[in-house]
Design an enzyme around this catalytic site. Structure first.
Site, PDB file in Angstrom:
ATOM      1  N   ARG A  38       0.866  -0.967   0.103  1.00 25.88           N
ATOM      2  CA  ARG A  38      -0.300   0.068   0.353  1.00 25.88           C
ATOM      3  C   ARG A  38       0.427   1.315  -0.624  1.00 25.88           C
ATOM      4  O   ARG A  38       1.726   1.193   0.156  1.00 25.88           O
ATOM      5  CB  ARG A  38      -0.852  -0.358   1.195  1.00 25.88           C
ATOM      6  CG  ARG A  38      -1.807  -0.668   1.139  1.00 25.88           C
ATOM      7  CD  ARG A  38      -3.036  -1.019   2.744  1.00 25.88           C
ATOM      8  NE  ARG A  38      -1.356  -1.658   3.456  1.00 25.88           N
ATOM      9  CZ  ARG A  38      -2.133  -1.149   4.777  1.00 25.88           C
ATOM     10  NH1 ARG A  38      -3.413  -1.445   5.367  1.00 25.88           N
ATOM     11  NH2 ARG A  38      -1.342  -1.925   5.751  1.00 25.88           N
ATOM     12  N   ASP A  60      -2.065   1.737  -5.397  1.00 30.91           N
ATOM     13  CA  ASP A  60      -3.121   2.097  -4.809  1.00 30.91           C
ATOM     14  C   ASP A  60      -3.996   1.417  -4.799  1.00 30.91           C
ATOM     15  O   ASP A  60      -4.771   2.327  -6.288  1.00 30.91           O
ATOM     16  CB  ASP A  60      -3.236   3.448  -4.666  1.00 30.91           C
ATOM     17  CG  ASP A  60      -4.431   4.405  -3.977  1.00 30.91           C
ATOM     18  OD1 ASP A  60      -5.022   3.918  -3.367  1.00 30.91           O
ATOM     19  OD2 ASP A  60      -4.800   5.290  -4.410  1.00 30.91           O
ATOM     20  N   LEU A  61      -3.734   0.904  -4.276  1.00 28.27           N
ATOM     21  CA  LEU A  61      -5.064  -0.457  -4.700  1.00 28.27           C
ATOM     22  C   LEU A  61      -6.271  -0.269  -5.165  1.00 28.27           C
ATOM     23  O   LEU A  61      -7.502  -1.279  -5.259  1.00 28.27           O
ATOM     24  CB  LEU A  61      -5.178  -1.652  -3.110  1.00 28.27           C
ATOM     25  CG  LEU A  61      -3.448  -2.531  -3.667  1.00 28.27           C
ATOM     26  CD1 LEU A  61      -3.783  -3.754  -3.037  1.00 28.27           C
ATOM     27  CD2 LEU A  61      -3.380  -3.055  -5.078  1.00 28.27           C
ATOM     28  N   LYS A  62      -6.962   0.634  -3.666  1.00 20.56           N
ATOM     29  CA  LYS A  62      -8.497   1.393  -4.150  1.00 20.56           C
ATOM     30  C   LYS A  62      -8.351   2.221  -5.328  1.00 20.56           C
ATOM     31  O   LYS A  62      -9.777   2.314  -5.398  1.00 20.56           O
ATOM     32  CB  LYS A  62      -8.375   2.586  -2.618  1.00 20.56           C
ATOM     33  CG  LYS A  62      -8.235   1.242  -1.505  1.00 20.56           C
ATOM     34  CD  LYS A  62      -8.286   2.330  -0.076  1.00 20.56           C
ATOM     35  CE  LYS A  62      -8.772   1.150   1.122  1.00 20.56           C
ATOM     36  NZ  LYS A  62      -8.935   1.729   2.118  1.00 20.56           N
ATOM     37  N   GLY A  83      -4.217 -11.781   1.060  1.00 19.70           N
ATOM     38  CA  GLY A  83      -4.497 -12.502   2.785  1.00 19.70           C
ATOM     39  C   GLY A  83      -5.557 -11.512   3.383  1.00 19.70           C
ATOM     40  O   GLY A  83      -6.068 -11.536   4.434  1.00 19.70           O
ATOM     41  N   GLY A 125      -9.657 -11.723  13.913  1.00 15.31           N
ATOM     42  CA  GLY A 125      -8.967 -13.002  14.393  1.00 15.31           C
ATOM     43  C   GLY A 125      -6.918 -12.466  14.130  1.00 15.31           C
ATOM     44  O   GLY A 125      -7.023 -12.167  13.505  1.00 15.31           O
ATOM     45  N   HIS A 126      -6.769 -14.099  15.621  1.00 10.93           N
ATOM     46  CA  HIS A 126      -5.468 -13.514  15.300  1.00 10.93           C
ATOM     47  C   HIS A 126      -4.623 -15.428  15.460  1.00 10.93           C
ATOM     48  O   HIS A 126      -5.986 -16.104  15.816  1.00 10.93           O
ATOM     49  CB  HIS A 126      -4.452 -13.133  16.238  1.00 10.93           C
ATOM     50  CG  HIS A 126      -4.728 -11.548  15.970  1.00 10.93           C
ATOM     51  ND1 HIS A 126      -4.347 -11.059  14.690  1.00 10.93           N
ATOM     52  CD2 HIS A 126      -5.918 -10.361  16.516  1.00 10.93           C
ATOM     53  CE1 HIS A 126      -4.026  -9.950  14.195  1.00 10.93           C
ATOM     54  NE2 HIS A 126      -4.973  -8.984  15.305  1.00 10.93           N
ATOM     55  N   ASN A 129      -6.296 -17.187  18.213  1.00 14.23           N
ATOM     56  CA  ASN A 129      -7.749 -17.797  17.948  1.00 14.23           C
ATOM     57  C   ASN A 129      -8.031 -18.856  16.812  1.00 14.23           C
ATOM     58  O   ASN A 129      -9.066 -19.779  16.885  1.00 14.23           O
ATOM     59  CB  ASN A 129      -8.627 -16.671  16.883  1.00 14.23           C
ATOM     60  CG  ASN A 129      -8.462 -14.579  18.321  1.00 14.23           C
ATOM     61  OD1 ASN A 129      -7.935 -14.386  17.673  1.00 14.23           O
ATOM     62  ND2 ASN A 129      -8.912 -15.111  19.980  1.00 14.23           N
ATOM     63  N   ASP A 156      -0.051 -18.864  11.949  1.00  8.73           N
ATOM     64  CA  ASP A 156       0.430 -18.130  11.365  1.00  8.73           C
ATOM     65  C   ASP A 156       1.618 -19.100   9.769  1.00  8.73           C
ATOM     66  O   ASP A 156       1.030 -18.573   8.644  1.00  8.73           O
ATOM     67  CB  ASP A 156       1.195 -17.067  11.517  1.00  8.73           C
ATOM     68  CG  ASP A 156       0.034 -15.561  12.282  1.00  8.73           C
ATOM     69  OD1 ASP A 156      -1.155 -15.975  11.593  1.00  8.73           O
ATOM     70  OD2 ASP A 156       0.402 -15.146  13.171  1.00  8.73           O
TER      71      ASP A 156
END
Length: 376
Positions: A38, A60-62, A83, A125-126, A129, A156
């Site tokens: 980003r 700028d992905l938006k 992700g 969540g992480h 979790n 992860d």
């Protein structure tokens, strides 16, 4: 690039944790990985080793122009990694449908915590979790305490980024054989559950209980646990087999005839105390030297700072120093296509123009994207 994946091009939409780890694995193995970061709001970590081995483009992905740029890159790529939460890539215009329409052979790799569908797919969540809900967290830890958090290695990295990398490689093999791309949906809840496969088998066989700290491999067994030494260090003991156990007992200076039986579970607590008392009588260095040439499965617990200095790790070149930073070297090893770690990530986009020129854009287009704020 060197390595077995030389010639494979990957577009990685920047993220945290498992996505970058997957990108690192592919880059380590020789793939050309171009990281799309980003322009604003990126989390910059000095010496972020997960980003090693690739170049970065700030996009700028938006903006529609940013999404169009990604799709132009996808046209000449073998793999895309993202992700986001489910649906975000689609809203940005870079979801699987338009990307596979542009490049039907593309492998579109997705990593999330809960997967692309399901009752809680959209929930935050992480790692902790995901491994909690998968059943992987509960068995880890002492019987008299809460579950022990295994860093973020299980969700992860092991159940996330590693799983995604395996899925991508399988899909690339299929794509190269058939010309058909596909979506790889890797979820950390699925991957961490997969890591518990052996224990489900043991439980079904009556060889494992759901009680924490009461089993062969969870610290209950006196011959499979860590013991503190006189200087506050620890020794890791893994003497499961009788022949290794006998060498452990002998190395500790104990008489086996005066001890409970190795597999007498009712007296494991007594045996743990006997072993702990002996280990506490000497330093970690003493016990390291004592068991140095003894096949008793007894080794020192090294810190991350100490591990690179161990003679075996040095012989294997398990760690490398790149740009002054010690870090794990790429693994595994290949006899015909060895891998080479060449340097840290290009995080400031210095190579942006050369990358885009190689991928088919001209300098006028690149300058236009920069002046419009689409390209950092």
């Amino acid at each position: 690039m060197s390595g077995p994946l030389a010639g494979i091009r990957v577009i990685e939409i920047a993220g945290l944790g498992p996505g970058p780890f997957c990108g690192m694995l592919l880059a380590d193995l020789g793939a050309e990985v171009i990281r799309i970061e980003r322009i604003k709001g990126a989390l910059v970590v000095p010496m972020d080793l997960l980003n090693r081995g690739r170049h970065t483009l700030s996009v700028d992905l938006k903006s529609p122009a940013g999404a169009d740029l990604v799709k132009r890159l996808v046209k000449k790529a073998d793999v895309l990694i993202e992700g986001f939460r489910p649906g975000v890539a689609e809203r940005l215009g870079i979801g699987p449908e338009p990307c596979l329409e542009i490049n039907p052979a593309l492998v579109y790799g997705r990593i999330t915590g809960w997967g692309q569908d399901g009752p809680i797919a959209q929930r935050a969540g992480h790692d902790i979790n995901y491994i909690a809900l998968s059943g992987a967290l509960h068995p880890i830890g002492a019987a008299d305490g809460p579950p022990t958090i295994p860093l973020n290695l299980v969700g992860d990295f092991g159940g996330g980024g590693m799983l995604l990398a395996v899925g991508i490689l399988a899909a690339v093999l299929h794509s190269k054989t058939t010309g058909e791309g596909q979506v790889v949906d890797a979820a950390m809840v699925d991957g961490s559950a997969l890591l518990t496969t052996m224990f489900h088998g043991l439980m079904a066989s009556g060889m494992w209980t759901t009680e924490r700290g009461a089993n062969l491999l969870d610290g209950a067994a006196p011959f499979y646990r860590c013991y503190e030494t006189a200087d506050g260090g620890y020794m890791a003991v893994g003497a499961i087999e009788p022949k290794f156990y006998a060498l452990l007992v002998h190395g500790l200076g104990l008489d086996s005839t005066e001890l409970p039986g190795q597999y007498d579970r009712m007296r494991w607590a007594e045996l743990r105390t006997r072993f702990q008392d002996v280990f506490l009588s000497e330093t970690r260095q003493h016990w390291t030297e004592k068991f140095e040439d003894v096949d008793a499965c007894v080794y020192p617990v090294l810190s991350m700072a100490e591990a690179p200095r161990h003679r075996h790790n040095q012989h294997r070149a398990t760690f490398a120093t790149i740009d002054g930073c010690v870090q794990p070297a790429p693994a595994p090893r290949f006899s015909k296509t060895p891998v080479e770690l060449t340097g840290q990530a290009d995080m400031d986009g210095r190579q942006a123009s050369s990358i885009l020129l190689k991928l088919g854009l001209n300098q006028h287009e690149i300058d236009g994207l920069k002046s419009a704020g689409t390209l950092g």
